[in-house]
Each structure stands twice: as C-alpha cells, then as structure tokens.
Design an enzyme around this catalytic site. Structure first.
Site, mmCIF file in Angstrom:
data_model
loop_
_atom_site.group_PDB
_atom_site.id
_atom_site.type_symbol
_atom_site.label_atom_id
_atom_site.label_comp_id
_atom_site.label_asym_id
_atom_site.label_seq_id
_atom_site.Cartn_x
_atom_site.Cartn_y
_atom_site.Cartn_z
ATOM 1 N N SER A 1 12.349 38.043 38.937
ATOM 2 C CA SER A 1 13.566 38.214 39.730
ATOM 3 C C SER A 1 13.394 39.454 40.593
ATOM 4 C CB SER A 1 14.794 38.398 38.824
ATOM 5 O OG SER A 1 15.067 37.241 38.087
ATOM 6 N N HIS B 1 9.093 36.113 29.024
ATOM 7 C CA HIS B 1 8.934 37.324 28.218
ATOM 8 C C HIS B 1 7.459 37.737 28.238
ATOM 9 C CE1 HIS B 1 12.657 35.701 25.899
ATOM 10 N NE2 HIS B 1 12.992 36.338 27.001
ATOM 11 N N ASN C 1 8.615 45.283 29.110
ATOM 12 C CA ASN C 1 7.979 44.425 28.115
ATOM 13 C C ASN C 1 6.459 44.538 28.134
ATOM 14 O OD1 ASN C 1 10.579 43.516 27.624
ATOM 15 N ND2 ASN C 1 10.344 41.657 28.841
ATOM 16 N N THR D 1 13.765 42.362 24.945
ATOM 17 C CA THR D 1 14.467 43.415 25.681
ATOM 18 C C THR D 1 14.867 44.581 24.792
ATOM 19 O OG1 THR D 1 15.311 41.780 27.257
ATOM 20 C CG2 THR D 1 16.416 43.916 27.200
#
Length: 532
Positions: free
Chosen positions: A117, A457, A491, A503
């Site tokens: 994003s 992730h 991460n 997170t």
C-alpha cells in the site's frame, strides 16, 4: 552544539508512527519529520479506512493507495501519465501488486501475490487489525521472556489491543465450542480456541472503531498537545536516498511528488520503516548494502476455505433467539463484513499453525442462488491456517542497478520457494482445516493454498541478529550494522518463522529500538556538553 535533534522517519505506518511517538515523548525538544510517498486518505492522518461509513468514499480511499494502479491519481503519485501498464489488477482493496506486469514492474514469478500500500498509514490503513502475540519459537531468542512480555504490553497499549470486540457474540461462542470439541484434547492449556485479539476501540453502540496508524501517533495528532508542535507529516514525499558519510547517516534526500522539487532533510537519526521490499530497496539505492539485505524473505503460507455453518451443530450451543439477536445487531453495522473472529493459536510441538475463523452472515463471494448453502440462516465462516516458512538465504529480493522500476529505483526480483518440510506442514494444516470445516458445517469452498505472497505479512529482509556475522541487517536494537544512527523497522526485522499476523510483534521490536535510540540521542548532547 545543536541540542535539538531532528529525526527523519521514512514511512507512516504503525511502525514509523511508534518511533515518532516514543522518540518525541522520550527526547525533550526533539523534532520528527515523517515522510510518506503516498497521499493522505482521511481527515485524521493514518485512520483505518474500514471506519469510513460511505462505501463510495471508502473505495476512493482504497484506490488512492494503489500506487501504479491508482488510475487517475497516477500523476499525483509521481508516475508519468505516458507510462502504459498492462495486465494490472489489485491483489486486495487498498494494495497494488509489486509484479503488475507493466513498465517498471518488479519481477516476482515465484511470489506473484506480493503487494503493498502507498498511503499515509501504510498497510495500517487497510489491515484487519488482528494482533495475536508470538509464542514458543516465533519469539526472538536473544530477547529475554520478561523483557519480551513488557515490550508486547507496551505495543498493545500503542495499538489499542483488546479482546472485547467479539467476546459478546453467542454465535462466535458456539463456533469456539465446536472447535474445542474437535481439537481441545490435542492442544496445550491456554492455546485452545479463543477470540482473536484485535486493535481498536469498542463504541457505545457496539461497533468498533478500527485502529490505524492514527491511534499509534495519538498525541502527535492532537493540536492541543505540545508534542504535536514537534511533529510534521509530509505526504506525497518520496525519499530518494539515505545520505551518509564515513559510517554515519546525515539525513535523507526527498522528492516532493507534487512539485518534483528535490531537497535534503538533515537529521541526527534516520528511521527507515517503509515495508519489507521498499525499505531494503531504499538502503540498496543509498549504497547501504549489508550481505543479508533483502535475503531470508519469509511470510506464512495460507490455506483457506469457506464453510456454511450447520444448523443442528450450532443449535447445540446457541439458540434461534440468540441467532436472531446476532442478526439484528449486525443489521445496525452492515459496512463491517465480519461479525466474530475466533482462532486456535500457534503452539509447539503439536500445533505449529495458526487458525483464524471469521464468521459473517454472508459468504465472501457470491453463491449461485440455486446452491444448497445459499442464504444459509446460520451464516458462514471463512477459515485460514497460517503455516511456517523457515528463513533461508536464497529466499530473497535482489536489486538491479541497471534496471529501474516505475519510481526510478533499482528494480527488484523476488526468488522464493517452499521446501519439502514446509510442504509437509501445509498438507497437515490442510487436513486440520478439513477437520475444522467438517465440525462446523459444509464446505462451499474447498481448502486451497493461496499463491505465495498472499498473506501480505512479509518478513526477514532486514532481519535482526545478535551478531554482525553476515546473516542479519540490524543489531538487537534495530540499528543497521555499522551505522549507529540508522534504524530500521517493520515486519522485515522478524528473524524467526511465524504463523500469525506480525504487526504486534513488529511494534514490540520498534519499542525496543526506539528506547535505545532515545537513550543515545539524549546521551550525545550530554556528553558533548561535558566536553565543552
């Protein structure tokens, strides 16, 4: 002597926000400048777009996060309108594929679902707010358990983690009871079916205000708070380079994507907290190239399915009246598609997986009206098992100085593969998913392994290490080896194999890094004062 340190923070997600807040709270008179390549989506900087009630406004916010796929927003994101990108599609609302198939696209044939994003708040503007804690071998071995518990507690405070969101759902409770019947005897105490901890604030009407980077920034966004005077957020500001000389970072070079002006930001500390691909890309482009940079890429493979809940099975633990109450309550909040989330957490040695079970009145896809499970009164669950991916040097993102991406950075290629051991755990998790689904109802979507990269992730590409031995990028306090005033976050620092949403773990790591960085920022002027 300058006693007012400047902190430049690259990236505006929960990790960069944690650094901004903790450093400004700890270091008197420090100033933080946060630089974000994407646009601000909401009036409150970094707010989760799930909180936007109007569907069209929510969709517009997501479109503005989609980088090269942002359509009419391409110009404002610094992408020339002449670039023709073919074969693009968005992996998930608010994200854009890194390998989108057009000019300047990354190369990720073995990791095709890799996405990001580009917006204020980062992925924190779009995440599902799941905040489980790491356990057993997921934890970082060189951080003692007592300290780890305290770091997790502080990270939970920053993220507004709570367990009340789904605790009052009778339907969710019935699902837990069925899962406990199926799996309870196989799991250690405290690691059976439970509600999923999430990040957000329950509202008086029973809805949730989902957390984003805004809750982490907290007082920095309050114009009445003195801390806000020392914090500046610049959106559409692309950091082109981390400037450094003789092993010390001096600041960053920034391009204003509105005017295309390029300018320096001098800084006493630089924090790079973009994501697991673009952070190492920036370091590489800046000539900061530890051997492990970009390597040891992991995520957690995901097997998913959808099940229509069985009325007879559910009816053993919940009544028709309770179902009516649940549906009536949900009718007041139709914009949030998930009514309850349960889980079975990772545990060792017999359950090296994480299961999440999301209940909703409607399936996540359109069922044919003639399907036997269409319009199922008791609703549906979308279930997913997360599995481990062991860190390997050969799983990596590598950079090419001779080929530029759509932003003008060295383009990258992702190499990734699943080993026989990982395939065996995927097969075992798939069988467990079948057991879970059979205990709850009837499959309307059979268990299937999602493409590599689907978890979002991504970990390991700037991993922490106890020693500077070439297998890590940063020291135990998140400082890049060889640079006392360059800190990385996100991460990408996680060096272990995990199965869960990372997170909370990453914010805990950031808490540790911010405390050490603050100590050093305070110590430097004090030492200088004593020698003058």
């Amino acid at each position: 002597m300058n006693t007012t340190p400047t902190i430049a923070i690259v990236g505006s997600g929960p990790i960069g926000s944690a650094y901004a807040r903790l450093l400004l709270e700890a270091v008197p008179d420090a100033r933080a400048v946060m630089l974000e390549a994407g646009p601000q989506l909401t009036a409150i900087a970094g707010e989760n777009v799930r909180n936007i009630p109007d569907p069209e406004e929510k969709e517009r916010a997501r479109e503005r996060s989609q980088g090269p796929q942002a359509g009419s927003f391409r110009e404002s994101l610094g992408i020339p309108s002449a670039v023709v990108v073919e074969g693009m599609f968005t992996a998930r609302g608010g994200t854009h594929l890194l390998d989108f198939g057009g000019v300047g696209s990354a190369h990720a044939p073995t990791f095709p679902a890799a996405a990001a994003s580009t917006n204020v708040g980062g992925m924190g503007a779009h995440w599902t707010c799941a905040t489980p804690s790491p356990s057993f071998s997921e934890r970082i071995p060189f951080i003692a358990d007592a300290e780890w518990e305290e770091l997790i507690a502080e990270a939970s405070r920053l993220l507004h983690v709570q367990t009340a969101a789904f605790a009052d759902s009778e339907i969710g409770s019935a699902i837990r009871s069925l899962l406990a019947e199926e799996f309870g005897g196989e799991l250690p105490e405290g690691f059976g079916p439970s509600t999923l901890p999430v990040s957000g604030d329950p509202q008086p009407d029973g809805t949730m205000r989902w957390a984003g980077a805004d809750v982490v920034l907290g007082p920095l966004l309050d114009p009445e708070n003195p801390l806000a005077e020392r914090f500046e957020l610049r959106d559409l500001s692309l950091v082109r380079r981390v400037d450094h000389t003789d092993g010390r970072v001096t600041g960053v070079t920034v391009e204003d994507l509105r005017s295309h002006e390029v300018y320096p930001v001098e800084a006493d500390l630089v924090v790079v907290a973009a994501d697991a691909f673009r952070s190492p890309q920036l370091l590489w482009a800046s000539g900061i190239r530890p051997r492990a940079l970009g390597h040891y890429l992991t995520e957690h493979p995901v097997v998913i399915s959808t099940v229509a809940l069985d009325a007879a099975s559910m009816g053993r633990f919940a009544t028709e009246e309770q179902l009516d109450h649940e549906l009536a309550r949900r009718a007041t909040n139709p914009v949030d598609p998930v009514a309850a989330v349960n889980r079975i957490p990772f545990s060792e040695p017999d359950h090296p997986f994480s299961l999440q079970v999301m209940y909703a009145e409607n399936p996540p896809f359109q069922l044919d009206p003639g399907h036997p499970a269409a319009g199922n009164r008791w609703g549906y669950v979308n279930m997913g098992y997360g599995m481990r991916k062991r860190p390997r040097f050969d799983d990596a993102v590598t950079f090419d100085d001779d080929e530029l991406d759509y932003r003008g950075f060295p383009n990258f290629t992702i190499a990734y593969g699943l080993t026989d051991a990982e395939q065996a755990e995927i097969a075992e998790a798939t069988e467990r998913l079948r057991r879970a689904g059979s205990a709850l109802g009837t499959f309307v979507a059979e268990p299937r392994l999602l493409p590599n990269g689907s978890s979002l992730h991504y970990q390991g590409t700037m991993r922490l290490g106890a020693e500077d031995d070439g297998t890590s990028v940063a020291d135990p306090y998140s400082r890049v080896w060889g640079y006392d005033n360059l800190v990385v976050g996100g991460n990408a620092l996680i060096p272990t194999a995990t199965t869960m949403n990372p997170t909370l773990m990453s914010v805990a790591i950031a808490v540790r890094g911010a405390r050490e960085a603050a100590r050093r920022l305070i110590a430097v002027p004090e030492a200088a004062g004593r020698t003058n």
